[in-house]
Design an enzyme around this catalytic site. Structure first.
Site, mmCIF file in Angstrom:
data_model
loop_
_atom_site.group_PDB
_atom_site.id
_atom_site.type_symbol
_atom_site.label_atom_id
_atom_site.label_comp_id
_atom_site.label_asym_id
_atom_site.label_seq_id
_atom_site.Cartn_x
_atom_site.Cartn_y
_atom_site.Cartn_z
ATOM 1 N N GLY A 496 0.961 -7.965 -1.743
ATOM 2 C CA GLY A 496 0.827 -6.519 -1.650
ATOM 3 C C GLY A 496 -0.618 -6.108 -1.853
ATOM 4 C CG ASP A 497 -1.304 -2.455 -3.841
ATOM 5 O OD1 ASP A 497 -0.435 -3.145 -4.403
ATOM 6 O OD2 ASP A 497 -1.419 -1.239 -4.018
ATOM 7 C CD GLU A 498 0.784 -6.468 -8.163
ATOM 8 O OE1 GLU A 498 1.385 -5.622 -8.827
ATOM 9 O OE2 GLU A 498 1.119 -7.677 -8.120
#
Length: 582
Positions: A496-498
């Site tokens: 994801g956006d991690e």
């Protein structure tokens, strides 16, 4: 005297022929055995690596489905449709969302919203039927409260995923999934207001995805070599996927087909005595052909009726050894040529032939042992020179084949340890490096620091510009992080956006906050995408060894928690988990 001389010549000629046959035979035997063993061992390692990669891809797919369920079950329209069954606008909105997920995922053949009341009545249902998506309207919506997956899912907390046993779908009205191998994943729909009353309240219903097992594995097998055979069994050993479809789901027909009966070496894997098995099956009562196989046991890390799955890949042994057939044919040709030559030679040539033949034989033995072959009589213009050149050519071919196999294996190992989108190290590689850093710091008294980065406003960007824009932004963010950090630091993407940054152990702890602020400033810089200026931000949580934990899991959890605390205070912040920041 002449007769004696002729007898000696014949005997020496026969002896020379025997020596030539022996030397050539040894050459062929050692070369064949060495190449066969190397090819089989390389094939085993390649199969094991491919099996691990496939297992990871299955886990990633499962996590992706859980994320889809989380989006659908937490959507306001789902709660509205369950609280107010007559709200047609909410039902229409949810049906559109279901259809969008099914359109993007061909393996989904049914998505439903089921109420906890009215005997588990279906409120919204979209089926895949005759190659198209169709919404089922009343009065065709059915009551499902008598199925176990409904009751089991309603007991779960918000965000938890239920995973059913893999079985043949006999549920009435399954349409495209009727009487096909099916996997059901579900998540409860709960009011998530954050109060204790909301947490204790029973679930309003559940969202269920019916997954086409064969379709999912067809997509996963697309990148595998065409001659690879895929096997899948449950924790008891019941065969679920097999090259012979007649052996699958025997328990559904009252005739259990167990993988450990077909391949006895998997008994320890089924009994949980080991986690992997790599072997060469030459014979067996159920084996149709010899194979080279690699199997691993994969734990299921969600609420499930199955504790583990057994996944394996196999390759026909004949395919692995196909390249040795040319070697065997060349060896036979060389032996035949040498025999004919030895029969025609005179006594005076016996000694001249003995020396180079022994050199070739010795070279074959050294090659079989993995040593340099040494000097060969390559410049000779006779059959011995031809033998030496053929042997040298064969040796080079084997080396090239092994080098090619090693390159493929390294590529597979790189794929298993790096994120496919950004090329950054993935969770697995990050955890290995973090474990190593913690162990080194524990022994030598050092310190370890982890920065947990979560992008702000990334979901809004995805919703507005689409997943292509999101992917492009993630690549740009990855490039910025790599450009900001040193070569000794590790920049990884968890999904994801991690993102996570593992700082060099020599980094001064007094500089950590400055580094984090520098990263934060870099990530807030506008990003240009197709004429748009996209403005992102980030929240950064910092976990350290030994202040915040003694293990990798503790440090990662503390950094994650610190990130969420930073996000709770306000987007675009940096926060240490520990009370002291130095």
């Amino acid at each position: 005297m002449k007769v004696w001389a002729q007898g000696i010549a014949v005997k020496l000629g026969l002896l020379l022929a025997g020596v030539g046959v022996l030397a050539a035979g040894l050459t062929g035997f050692y070369a064949y055995e060495a190449s066969r063993d190397m090819l089989v061992n390389t094939a085993k390692q390649e199969l094991l690596t491919s099996t691990r990669v496939l297992s990871r891809r299955i886990a990633v797919s499962r996590e992706e489905i859980s994320r889809h369920l989380l989006v659908m079950s937490s959507h306001p329209a789902a709660v509205q449709a369950l609280l107010k069954p007559g709200d047609q606008a909410a039902a229409d909105q949810l049906a559109t969302l279901f259809a969008q997920f099914m359109g993007a995922n061909p393996a989904y053949f049914q998505v439903r919203l089921i109420s906890a009341s009215d005997y588990g009545l279906e409120r919204v249902r979209v089926d895949r039927r005759d190659g198209s998506l169709r919404r089922v309207q009343e009065p065709d919506l059915q009551e499902k409260g008598h199925y176990d997956y409904v009751a089991d899912t309603l007991k779960l907390a918000a965000g938890e995923t239920y995973l059913s046993r893999i079985s043949i779908n006999h549920e009435r009205g399954a349409h495209a999934g009727q009487d096909k191998p099916t996997l059901q994943l579900a998540m409860p729909v709960r009011v998530t207001g954050g109060t204790e009353e909301d947490a204790a309240a029973p679930a309003l219903g559940l969202v269920v995805v019916n997954l086409d097992l064969n379709g999912m594995f067809s997509m996963l097998k697309a990148d595998l070599p065409p001659n690879y055979q895929v096997f899948l069994a449950n924790a008891e050993g019941d065969i679920l996927i097999h090259p012979d479809a007649q052996k699958t789901f025997g328990f559904d027909r009252g005739q259990r087909q167990l993988i450990q009966d077909e391949m006895p070496r998997l008994a320890e894997l089924i009994s949980d005595a080991s986690t992997q098995a790599v072997f060469e099956a030459r014979e067996g009562p159920h084996a149709s052909e010899p194979i080279v196989a690699a199997f691993i046991a994969q734990d299921i890390r969600v609420r499930s009726n199955d504790g583990r799955l057994v996944l394996g890949l196999a390759q026909p042994l004949d395919d692995v050894l196909s390249r040795t057939r040319e070697l065997a044919l060349s060896t036979l040709q060389i032996v035949a040529m040498l025999c004919l030559l030895c029969l025609l030679l005179a006594i005076g040539l016996a000694r001249a032939f003995t020396r180079p033949i022994n050199a070739v034989s010795a070279a074959a033995q050294r090659f079989a042992l993995g040593l340099p072959a040494g000097a060969l009589p390559l410049t000779r213009k006779d059959e011995i020179g031809s033998l030496a050149r053929n042997f040298a050519q064969m040796q080079e071919q084997i080396k090239e084949q092994l080098a090619d196999l090693m390159r493929k294996q390294e590529a597979l190992e790189h794929l298993a340890q790096h994120d496919m989108l950004t090329g950054l190290p993935n969770r697995r590689l990050l955890e290995d490096r973090l474990d190593t850093a913690c162990a080194h710091a524990r022994r030598h008294g050092g310190r370890v620091c982890v920065l947990f980065i979560d992008l702000d406003r990334f979901k809004q960007l995805n919703d507005r510009f689409g997943h292509d824009a999101g992917d492009a932004v993630l690549k740009i963010v990855a490039g910025r992080l790599l450009g900001m950090m040193r070569e000794a630091d590790t920049v990884a993407r968890l999904g994801g956006d991690e993102f996570v940054v593992l700082l060099d152990p020599h980094t001064q702890m007094t500089h950590v906050e400055a580094i984090a602020e520098k990263l934060l400033h870099c990530l807030t810089a506008p990003i240009s995408y197709e004429g748009h200026q996209l403005q992102l931000g980030a929240s950064i949580g910092i976990g350290r060894f030994p202040e915040d934990g003694q293990t990798r899991a503790e440090i990662m959890a503390k950094a994650d928690k610190a990130m969420y605390e930073a996000k709770a205070v306000g987007q675009g912040g940096v926060r240490f988990y520990s009370a002291s920041q130095v």
